[in-house]
Design a protein around this motif. Structure first.
Motif, PDB file in Angstrom:
ATOM      1  N   ILE A  93       0.846  -1.195   0.000  1.00  0.00           N
ATOM      2  CA  ILE A  93       0.000   0.000   0.000  1.00  0.00           C
ATOM      3  C   ILE A  93       0.878   1.241   0.000  1.00  0.00           C
ATOM      4  O   ILE A  93       1.837   1.336   0.773  1.00  0.00           O
ATOM      5  CB  ILE A  93      -0.912   0.026   1.248  1.00  0.00           C
ATOM      6  CG1 ILE A  93      -1.748  -1.253   1.337  1.00  0.00           C
ATOM      7  CG2 ILE A  93      -1.811   1.255   1.242  1.00  0.00           C
ATOM      8  CD1 ILE A  93      -2.540  -1.370   2.629  1.00  0.00           C
ATOM      9  N   PHE A  94       0.564   2.214  -0.853  1.00  0.00           N
ATOM     10  CA  PHE A  94       1.256   3.498  -0.782  1.00  0.00           C
ATOM     11  C   PHE A  94       0.876   4.167   0.525  1.00  0.00           C
ATOM     12  O   PHE A  94      -0.289   4.483   0.759  1.00  0.00           O
ATOM     13  CB  PHE A  94       0.865   4.399  -1.959  1.00  0.00           C
ATOM     14  CG  PHE A  94       1.856   4.380  -3.078  1.00  0.00           C
ATOM     15  CD1 PHE A  94       3.141   4.879  -2.904  1.00  0.00           C
ATOM     16  CD2 PHE A  94       1.516   3.857  -4.307  1.00  0.00           C
ATOM     17  CE1 PHE A  94       4.069   4.848  -3.931  1.00  0.00           C
ATOM     18  CE2 PHE A  94       2.430   3.817  -5.347  1.00  0.00           C
ATOM     19  CZ  PHE A  94       3.709   4.323  -5.155  1.00  0.00           C
ATOM     20  N   GLY A  95       1.858   4.402   1.377  1.00  0.00           N
ATOM     21  CA  GLY A  95       1.563   4.909   2.701  1.00  0.00           C
ATOM     22  C   GLY A  95       1.032   3.788   3.582  1.00  0.00           C
ATOM     23  O   GLY A  95       0.768   2.682   3.126  1.00  0.00           O
ATOM     24  N   ALA A  96       0.875   4.078   4.851  1.00  0.00           N
ATOM     25  CA  ALA A  96       0.459   3.039   5.796  1.00  0.00           C
ATOM     26  C   ALA A  96      -1.049   2.843   5.761  1.00  0.00           C
ATOM     27  O   ALA A  96      -1.805   3.807   5.651  1.00  0.00           O
ATOM     28  CB  ALA A  96       0.901   3.416   7.200  1.00  0.00           C
ATOM     29  N   PRO A  97      -1.512   1.593   5.882  1.00  0.00           N
ATOM     30  CA  PRO A  97      -2.940   1.375   6.062  1.00  0.00           C
ATOM     31  C   PRO A  97      -3.351   1.863   7.449  1.00  0.00           C
ATOM     32  O   PRO A  97      -2.520   2.000   8.353  1.00  0.00           O
ATOM     33  CB  PRO A  97      -3.074  -0.146   5.968  1.00  0.00           C
ATOM     34  CG  PRO A  97      -1.755  -0.658   6.462  1.00  0.00           C
ATOM     35  CD  PRO A  97      -0.737   0.353   5.990  1.00  0.00           C
ATOM     36  N   THR A  98      -4.631   2.124   7.632  1.00  0.00           N
ATOM     37  CA  THR A  98      -5.096   2.427   8.983  1.00  0.00           C
ATOM     38  C   THR A  98      -5.029   1.144   9.808  1.00  0.00           C
ATOM     39  O   THR A  98      -5.063   0.032   9.269  1.00  0.00           O
ATOM     40  CB  THR A  98      -6.543   2.936   8.967  1.00  0.00           C
ATOM     41  OG1 THR A  98      -7.412   1.874   8.545  1.00  0.00           O
ATOM     42  CG2 THR A  98      -6.702   4.123   8.018  1.00  0.00           C
ATOM     43  N   PRO A  99      -4.938   1.272  11.122  1.00  0.00           N
ATOM     44  CA  PRO A  99      -4.966   0.058  11.947  1.00  0.00           C
ATOM     45  C   PRO A  99      -6.198  -0.792  11.693  1.00  0.00           C
ATOM     46  O   PRO A  99      -6.115  -2.021  11.705  1.00  0.00           O
ATOM     47  CB  PRO A  99      -4.929   0.624  13.372  1.00  0.00           C
ATOM     48  CG  PRO A  99      -4.169   1.908  13.241  1.00  0.00           C
ATOM     49  CD  PRO A  99      -4.617   2.479  11.924  1.00  0.00           C
ATOM     50  N   ASP A 100      -7.349  -0.143  11.459  1.00  0.00           N
ATOM     51  CA  ASP A 100      -8.568  -0.915  11.177  1.00  0.00           C
ATOM     52  C   ASP A 100      -8.435  -1.704   9.881  1.00  0.00           C
ATOM     53  O   ASP A 100      -8.873  -2.860   9.798  1.00  0.00           O
ATOM     54  CB  ASP A 100      -9.778   0.020  11.095  1.00  0.00           C
ATOM     55  CG  ASP A 100     -10.208   0.546  12.463  1.00  0.00           C
ATOM     56  OD1 ASP A 100      -9.772  -0.023  13.478  1.00  0.00           O
ATOM     57  OD2 ASP A 100     -10.971   1.527  12.489  1.00  0.00           O
ATOM     58  N   GLU A 101      -7.842  -1.089   8.846  1.00  0.00           N
ATOM     59  CA  GLU A 101      -7.610  -1.810   7.593  1.00  0.00           C
ATOM     60  C   GLU A 101      -6.667  -2.983   7.813  1.00  0.00           C
ATOM     61  O   GLU A 101      -6.874  -4.075   7.275  1.00  0.00           O
ATOM     62  CB  GLU A 101      -7.032  -0.864   6.537  1.00  0.00           C
ATOM     63  CG  GLU A 101      -8.032   0.123   5.962  1.00  0.00           C
ATOM     64  CD  GLU A 101      -7.379   1.120   5.027  1.00  0.00           C
ATOM     65  OE1 GLU A 101      -8.078   1.583   4.099  1.00  0.00           O
ATOM     66  OE2 GLU A 101      -6.194   1.456   5.228  1.00  0.00           O
ATOM     67  N   ALA A 102      -5.635  -2.754   8.622  1.00  0.00           N
ATOM     68  CA  ALA A 102      -4.674  -3.822   8.899  1.00  0.00           C
ATOM     69  C   ALA A 102      -5.348  -4.996   9.600  1.00  0.00           C
ATOM     70  O   ALA A 102      -5.055  -6.164   9.309  1.00  0.00           O
ATOM     71  CB  ALA A 102      -3.520  -3.281   9.742  1.00  0.00           C
TER      72      ALA A 102
END
Length: 280
Positions: free
Chosen positions: A15-24
């Motif tokens: 992913i470009f940039g970090a995913p949100t913790p919820d997405e993770a």
């Protein structure tokens, strides 16, 4: 290499940039083994812990820390901070970036070697770092000085050739783009919007030529042959089959980049999980 290979599972998510913790959390529930923080993320690695805190076994990797913009000492300090809190769940990916985007771009191979030397001095273990590598020289360096290689925007053919160079004991984790859509022309349009950026960059152009693509293939906007090779599209089963070609060619792990916008990320990954054989 005497250390065990990193184990990120067969498939992860780039992913470009970090995913949100919820997405993770959702990515982990679907059975993907890792998230790769793409682009040239900051060297303080402050985006890593929030993901690890909210997940149970998901690994986080960088794809990649740019050696021109992130000082090795800062990155090493951040690595040890994360490793102390979450042992064995972070993989440091580093790379030299693009000559077209660095004013002081000089002898990139030497700069990469110096960076690896600095990581050695700071006791960042070779077993928890990988190098962005396309050509034979940097692939060999990755095998000698890290756990392995993280090639970007390549093909299963490249994966096979990279495996031959790296040997059987070195970690190999290519990235591959996907568009979940049955309309080939619409999928190629989305693919070209992303690939267009790389059609100006010599390291990718040279790599594609080594793989047998012609000047016509790599001229803007990129031939259908090129786009189809680097952007998997079609049904979930079609995409899974193309991604699995990397595994068959010798990849240990494939980092999947979903194209088409942020809203496509989780739905696409959910559709792919079954055909990819992931455990939920």
């Amino acid at each position: 290499m005497t250390e065990l290979k990193p184990d990120l599972g067969r498939y992860g998510v780039w992913i470009f940039g970090a995913p949100t913790p919820d997405e993770a959390v959702e990515i982990e529930k679907l059975g993907y083994g890792a998230v790769w923080i793409g682009g040239s993320p900051a060297g303080d690695l402050n985006y890593v812990e929030p993901i690890l805190e909210q997940t149970e076994a998901l690994q986080v990797a960088t794809g990649i820390i740019n050696v021109w913009t992130a000082p090795a000492e800062q990155v090493a300090e951040a690595y040890h901070r994360i490793e102390d809190k979450f042992p064995g769940r972070f993989l440091l990916g580093i790379g030299i970036g693009h000559p077209e985007h660095t004013q002081e771009y000089r002898k990139p191979y030497d700069v990469l070697v110096e960076y690896l030397d600095a990581l050695d001095s700071a006791k960042v273990p070779t077993s928890r770092r990988v190098v962005a590598a396309l050509g034979p020289k940097v692939l060999k360096l990755a095998a000698q000085r890290s756990a392995g290689a993280h090639p970007y925007l390549t093909t299963p053919q490249h994966t096979g050739e990279a495996r031959n160079i790296l040997g059987p004991t070195v970690f190999l984790a290519p990235e591959h783009k996907v568009v979940l859509a049955r309309d080939a022309e619409a999928s190629r349009k989305i693919g070209r919007e992303t690939v267009d950026f790389y059609l100006n960059l010599s390291n990718y152009l040279n790599n594609w030529k080594r793989l047998g693509f012609t000047d016509d293939d790599i001229a803007k906007p990129g031939s259908d042959r090129l786009i189809d090779a680097v952007v998997a599209h079609g049904t979930p089963e079609d995409i899974a089959k193309q991604l699995n070609e990397h595994n068959e060619a010798g990849a240990d792990h494939v980092a999947i980049q979903v194209l088409g916008g942020p809203d496509k990320l989780l739905p696409t990954l959910e559709e792919l999980a079954g055909p990819l054989g992931l455990k939920r």
